[in-house]
Design a protein around this motif. Structure first.
Motif, PDB file in Angstrom:
ATOM      1  N   LEU A 103      21.588 -30.660 -11.733  1.00  0.00           N
ATOM      2  CA  LEU A 103      22.206 -30.479 -10.413  1.00  0.00           C
ATOM      3  C   LEU A 103      21.989 -29.061  -9.883  1.00  0.00           C
ATOM      4  O   LEU A 103      21.754 -28.869  -8.681  1.00  0.00           O
ATOM      5  N   VAL A 104      22.058 -28.068 -10.769  1.00  0.00           N
ATOM      6  CA  VAL A 104      21.826 -26.686 -10.340  1.00  0.00           C
ATOM      7  C   VAL A 104      20.388 -26.508  -9.882  1.00  0.00           C
ATOM      8  O   VAL A 104      20.123 -25.849  -8.868  1.00  0.00           O
ATOM      9  N   LEU A 105      19.443 -27.092 -10.611  1.00  0.00           N
ATOM     10  CA  LEU A 105      18.037 -27.001 -10.207  1.00  0.00           C
ATOM     11  C   LEU A 105      17.818 -27.650  -8.845  1.00  0.00           C
ATOM     12  O   LEU A 105      17.146 -27.081  -7.974  1.00  0.00           O
ATOM     13  N   LEU A 106      18.414 -28.810  -8.634  1.00  0.00           N
ATOM     14  CA  LEU A 106      18.302 -29.490  -7.339  1.00  0.00           C
ATOM     15  C   LEU A 106      18.935 -28.650  -6.232  1.00  0.00           C
ATOM     16  O   LEU A 106      18.348 -28.489  -5.151  1.00  0.00           O
ATOM     17  N   LEU A 107      20.098 -28.099  -6.494  1.00  0.00           N
ATOM     18  CA  LEU A 107      20.775 -27.273  -5.495  1.00  0.00           C
ATOM     19  C   LEU A 107      19.986 -25.998  -5.199  1.00  0.00           C
ATOM     20  O   LEU A 107      19.900 -25.565  -4.046  1.00  0.00           O
ATOM     21  N   CYS A 108      19.387 -25.407  -6.226  1.00  0.00           N
ATOM     22  CA  CYS A 108      18.575 -24.202  -6.011  1.00  0.00           C
ATOM     23  C   CYS A 108      17.342 -24.513  -5.171  1.00  0.00           C
ATOM     24  O   CYS A 108      16.954 -23.715  -4.311  1.00  0.00           O
ATOM     25  N   VAL A 109      16.726 -25.653  -5.400  1.00  0.00           N
ATOM     26  CA  VAL A 109      15.559 -26.030  -4.599  1.00  0.00           C
ATOM     27  C   VAL A 109      15.975 -26.261  -3.152  1.00  0.00           C
ATOM     28  O   VAL A 109      15.287 -25.832  -2.219  1.00  0.00           O
ATOM     29  N   LEU A 110      17.115 -26.915  -2.942  1.00  0.00           N
ATOM     30  CA  LEU A 110      17.583 -27.158  -1.578  1.00  0.00           C
ATOM     31  C   LEU A 110      17.976 -25.859  -0.880  1.00  0.00           C
ATOM     32  O   LEU A 110      17.686 -25.674   0.300  1.00  0.00           O
ATOM     33  N   LEU A 111      18.629 -24.956  -1.612  1.00  0.00           N
ATOM     34  CA  LEU A 111      19.069 -23.699  -1.002  1.00  0.00           C
ATOM     35  C   LEU A 111      17.912 -22.724  -0.791  1.00  0.00           C
ATOM     36  O   LEU A 111      18.007 -21.826   0.057  1.00  0.00           O
ATOM     37  N   SER A 112      16.833 -22.866  -1.525  1.00  0.00           N
ATOM     38  CA  SER A 112      15.706 -21.954  -1.336  1.00  0.00           C
ATOM     39  C   SER A 112      15.005 -22.186  -0.004  1.00  0.00           C
ATOM     40  O   SER A 112      14.306 -21.313   0.495  1.00  0.00           O
ATOM     41  N   ARG A 113      15.203 -23.342   0.580  1.00  0.00           N
ATOM     42  CA  ARG A 113      14.606 -23.640   1.885  1.00  0.00           C
ATOM     43  C   ARG A 113      15.490 -23.182   3.051  1.00  0.00           C
ATOM     44  O   ARG A 113      15.062 -23.243   4.189  1.00  0.00           O
ATOM     45  N   ALA A 114      16.693 -22.747   2.744  1.00  0.00           N
ATOM     46  CA  ALA A 114      17.609 -22.309   3.801  1.00  0.00           C
ATOM     47  C   ALA A 114      17.223 -20.902   4.252  1.00  0.00           C
ATOM     48  O   ALA A 114      16.398 -20.221   3.652  1.00  0.00           O
ATOM     49  N   SER A 115      17.858 -20.483   5.327  1.00  0.00           N
ATOM     50  CA  SER A 115      17.586 -19.141   5.846  1.00  0.00           C
ATOM     51  C   SER A 115      18.886 -18.344   5.868  1.00  0.00           C
ATOM     52  O   SER A 115      19.975 -18.900   5.897  1.00  0.00           O
TER      53      SER A 115
END
Length: 115
Positions: free
Chosen positions: A21-33
């Motif tokens: 879940l942390v890996l998924l959340l990190c991937v999703l948050l890395s696309r944010a600005s």
């Protein structure tokens, strides 16, 4: 040992699920600005702290209790056998229908060209 799957306890699965879940959340948050992009660090550090707490403060004892002899009885054997029989009959019936449909597929004649 009660509560084990593949020889490991539920804590291993909890830690694995946490890191997935942390890996998924990190991937999703890395696309944010903006500030949300830097919250990946906070998510990672919090997951690391949770993992260390689970690692160093386990709830179960290190030595398991001696196992008592248990007799395993399959009380749902007849129901399971009936279910497998019904599913096998349905599979064979649907396979028969698919093969009949495949064999009896209509072949249309091509139109003749008349000059």
């Amino acid at each position: 040992m009660a509560g084990t799957i593949i020889g490991v306890g539920p804590g291993v699965f909890i830690v694995a699920l946490l890191w997935v879940l942390v890996l998924l959340l990190c991937v999703l948050l890395s696309r944010a600005s903006g500030f949300e992009r830097f919250s990946v660090v906070l998510v990672f550090i919090s997951a690391l702290i949770i993992t260390l707490v689970l690692w160093f403060f386990p709830r179960a004892s290190e030595f398991p209790e001696p196992a008592t002899e248990t007799k395993i009885v399959d009380t749902f054997f007849i129901g399971r056998y009936v279910l497998v029989s019904v599913l096998s009959l349905m599979f064979l019936g649907s396979l028969f229908l698919v093969l009949i449909h495949h064999v009896l597929e209509p072949v249309y004649a091509k139109p003749l060209r008349v000059k």
